[in-house]
Scaffold this motif. Structure first.
Motif, PDB file in Angstrom:
ATOM      1  N   UNK A 142      -4.298 -12.378   6.701  1.00 26.01           N
ATOM      2  CA  UNK A 142      -3.904 -11.642   5.502  1.00 26.01           C
ATOM      3  C   UNK A 142      -3.842 -10.153   5.829  1.00 26.01           C
ATOM      4  N   UNK A 143      -3.079  -9.426   5.045  1.00 22.45           N
ATOM      5  CA  UNK A 143      -2.918  -7.986   5.286  1.00 22.45           C
ATOM      6  C   UNK A 143      -4.245  -7.248   5.204  1.00 22.45           C
ATOM      7  N   UNK A 144      -5.088  -7.672   4.294  1.00 22.37           N
ATOM      8  CA  UNK A 144      -6.369  -6.995   4.102  1.00 22.37           C
ATOM      9  C   UNK A 144      -7.196  -6.986   5.388  1.00 22.37           C
ATOM     10  N   UNK A 145      -6.974  -7.959   6.255  1.00 23.56           N
ATOM     11  CA  UNK A 145      -7.732  -8.009   7.511  1.00 23.56           C
ATOM     12  C   UNK A 145      -7.246  -6.974   8.518  1.00 23.56           C
ATOM     13  N   UNK A 146      -6.023  -6.528   8.408  1.00 27.88           N
ATOM     14  CA  UNK A 146      -5.474  -5.515   9.321  1.00 27.88           C
ATOM     15  C   UNK A 146      -5.552  -4.125   8.706  1.00 27.88           C
ATOM     16  N   UNK A 147      -5.309  -4.025   7.408  1.00 29.53           N
ATOM     17  CA  UNK A 147      -5.418  -2.773   6.662  1.00 29.53           C
ATOM     18  C   UNK A 147      -6.697  -2.881   5.853  1.00 29.53           C
ATOM     19  N   UNK A 148      -7.800  -2.618   6.530  1.00 29.92           N
ATOM     20  CA  UNK A 148      -9.091  -2.879   5.901  1.00 29.92           C
ATOM     21  C   UNK A 148      -9.671  -1.637   5.253  1.00 29.92           C
ATOM     22  N   UNK A 149     -10.529  -1.887   4.289  1.00 31.92           N
ATOM     23  CA  UNK A 149     -11.307  -0.819   3.669  1.00 31.92           C
ATOM     24  C   UNK A 149     -12.696  -0.939   4.278  1.00 31.92           C
ATOM     25  N   UNK A 150     -13.026   0.057   5.114  1.00 32.68           N
ATOM     26  CA  UNK A 150     -14.231  -0.022   5.950  1.00 32.68           C
ATOM     27  C   UNK A 150     -15.291   0.983   5.530  1.00 32.68           C
ATOM     28  N   UNK A 151     -16.567   0.638   5.769  1.00 33.43           N
ATOM     29  CA  UNK A 151     -17.614   1.641   5.578  1.00 33.43           C
ATOM     30  C   UNK A 151     -17.332   2.846   6.471  1.00 33.43           C
ATOM     31  N   UNK A 176      -9.749   3.461   3.919  1.00 31.70           N
ATOM     32  CA  UNK A 176      -8.673   2.616   4.422  1.00 31.70           C
ATOM     33  C   UNK A 176      -8.514   2.899   5.905  1.00 31.70           C
ATOM     34  N   UNK A 177      -8.396   1.834   6.708  1.00 30.87           N
ATOM     35  CA  UNK A 177      -8.318   2.024   8.151  1.00 30.87           C
ATOM     36  C   UNK A 177      -7.411   0.968   8.785  1.00 30.87           C
ATOM     37  N   UNK A 178      -6.580   1.431   9.709  1.00 32.65           N
ATOM     38  CA  UNK A 178      -5.773   0.541  10.552  1.00 32.65           C
ATOM     39  C   UNK A 178      -5.902   1.060  11.975  1.00 32.65           C
ATOM     40  N   UNK A 179      -6.392   0.231  12.868  1.00 31.22           N
ATOM     41  CA  UNK A 179      -6.758   0.699  14.208  1.00 31.22           C
ATOM     42  C   UNK A 179      -5.608   1.310  14.992  1.00 31.22           C
ATOM     43  N   UNK A 180      -4.391   0.807  14.851  1.00 26.17           N
ATOM     44  CA  UNK A 180      -3.283   1.367  15.614  1.00 26.17           C
ATOM     45  C   UNK A 180      -2.533   2.460  14.868  1.00 26.17           C
ATOM     46  N   UNK A 181      -2.506   2.424  13.552  1.00 29.97           N
ATOM     47  CA  UNK A 181      -1.709   3.392  12.796  1.00 29.97           C
ATOM     48  C   UNK A 181      -2.449   4.678  12.442  1.00 29.97           C
ATOM     49  N   UNK A 226      -3.389   0.871  -3.800  1.00 27.70           N
ATOM     50  CA  UNK A 226      -3.031  -0.535  -3.638  1.00 27.70           C
ATOM     51  C   UNK A 226      -1.946  -0.866  -4.658  1.00 27.70           C
ATOM     52  N   UNK A 227      -0.781  -1.300  -4.165  1.00 34.33           N
ATOM     53  CA  UNK A 227       0.363  -1.576  -5.030  1.00 34.33           C
ATOM     54  C   UNK A 227       0.484  -3.060  -5.377  1.00 34.33           C
ATOM     55  N   UNK A 228       0.060  -3.930  -4.463  1.00 41.22           N
ATOM     56  CA  UNK A 228       0.136  -5.370  -4.719  1.00 41.22           C
ATOM     57  C   UNK A 228      -1.115  -6.050  -4.174  1.00 41.22           C
ATOM     58  N   UNK A 257       0.845  -1.197   0.000  1.00 43.74           N
ATOM     59  CA  UNK A 257       0.000   0.000   0.000  1.00 43.74           C
ATOM     60  C   UNK A 257       0.879   1.245   0.000  1.00 43.74           C
ATOM     61  N   UNK A 258       0.450   2.269  -0.713  1.00 43.40           N
ATOM     62  CA  UNK A 258       1.099   3.571  -0.651  1.00 43.40           C
ATOM     63  C   UNK A 258       0.094   4.550  -0.053  1.00 43.40           C
ATOM     64  N   UNK A 259       0.472   5.194   1.024  1.00 48.28           N
ATOM     65  CA  UNK A 259      -0.364   6.237   1.629  1.00 48.28           C
ATOM     66  C   UNK A 259       0.292   7.557   1.253  1.00 48.28           C
ATOM     67  N   UNK A 260      -0.395   8.329   0.388  1.00 44.17           N
ATOM     68  CA  UNK A 260       0.190   9.552  -0.147  1.00 44.17           C
ATOM     69  C   UNK A 260      -0.132  10.785   0.686  1.00 44.17           C
ATOM     70  N   UNK A 261      -0.848  10.603   1.780  1.00 44.60           N
ATOM     71  CA  UNK A 261      -1.169  11.737   2.635  1.00 44.60           C
ATOM     72  C   UNK A 261      -2.588  11.655   3.147  1.00 44.60           C
ATOM     73  N   UNK A 262      -2.962  12.686   3.874  1.00 46.94           N
ATOM     74  CA  UNK A 262      -4.293  12.778   4.475  1.00 46.94           C
ATOM     75  C   UNK A 262      -4.933  14.079   4.021  1.00 46.94           C
ATOM     76  N   UNK A 263      -6.196  14.022   3.626  1.00 48.91           N
ATOM     77  CA  UNK A 263      -6.930  15.195   3.174  1.00 48.91           C
ATOM     78  C   UNK A 263      -7.690  15.784   4.365  1.00 48.91           C
ATOM     79  N   UNK A 264      -7.089  16.778   4.990  1.00 47.47           N
ATOM     80  CA  UNK A 264      -7.721  17.408   6.154  1.00 47.47           C
ATOM     81  C   UNK A 264      -8.826  18.382   5.769  1.00 47.47           C
TER      82      UNK A 264
END
Length: 188
Positions: free
Chosen positions: A84-93, A108-113, A52-54, A19-26
């Motif tokens: 799998x990674x998708x379970x930790x880096x999930x795309x959530x409603x 895209x959401x990751x609870x700790x990051x 999504x890169x891979x 995954x590439x995270x290019x920033x946050x849109x505030x």
């Protein structure tokens, strides 16, 4: 024998960018997750620009170690997924933080990051990150290939989940020496 610092560099360099995270849109409306009141994962959060890169590595059903690496090449986070990674880096409603209406796009959401990604992007508008992956079988291959402080984990054999967890803990236990992680092992 690789030093601790060389071992971290080897892991980061060997990991596949997923995954590439290019920033946050505030400037975009903030959003929340539908979770129990008081749950820290609720938010509000801001829209992350990501790619999504891979897909293959994101979807692969196998234990893995994933690493968040800043554009400066420094390691920020080490985590594991048992499935799998998708379970930790999930795309959530996502739901509008003000109206509660469901947003058109999932987020895209990751609870700790999530909070750390937003915090670093708020301090540096040009901040970006890659989320990289080392599946357990790949980790085992690296342990066999390199004489490193991780070589003792070869005793775990083909326990890929155990290897990923051991390397995560090893990385977290060394945080603060040559890098500073957002997390500590097993605590989020």
């Amino acid at each position: 024998m690789l030093t601790d610092a060389q071992t971290v560099e080897m892991l980061v360099a060997s990991a596949v960018p997923v995954l590439a995270v290019q920033g946050v849109d505030f400037s975009a409306p903030s959003w929340v997750r539908k979770v129990k009141e008081g749950d820290h994962r609720k938010g509000p959060w801001h829209h992350m620009r990501w790619e999504l890169l891979s897909r293959e590595d994101w979807m692969r059903r196998a234990p893995c170690l994933y690493l968040v690496v800043g554009k400066d090449g420094r390691l920020r986070y080490a985590g594991i997924s048992r499935n799998r990674m998708k379970d930790r880096w999930r795309v959530s409603p996502a739901y509008d933080a003000v109206s509660g209406e469901r947003c058109l796009e999932k987020e895209l959401f990751h609870s700790q990051c999530q909070k750390w990604l937003e915090q670093e992007c708020r301090m540096d508008a040009g901040a970006s990150f890659e989320v990289r992956c080392l599946h357990g079988d790949v980790l085992l291959g690296l342990l066999k290939q390199y004489r490193s402080p991780l070589s003792g984990f070869l005793e775990l054999g083909d326990d890929f989940e155990g290897i990923a967890a051991a390397v995560e803990r090893w990385l977290c236990n060394r945080s603060g020496k040559t890098y500073h992680l957002w997390n500590t092992a097993m605590t989020g």
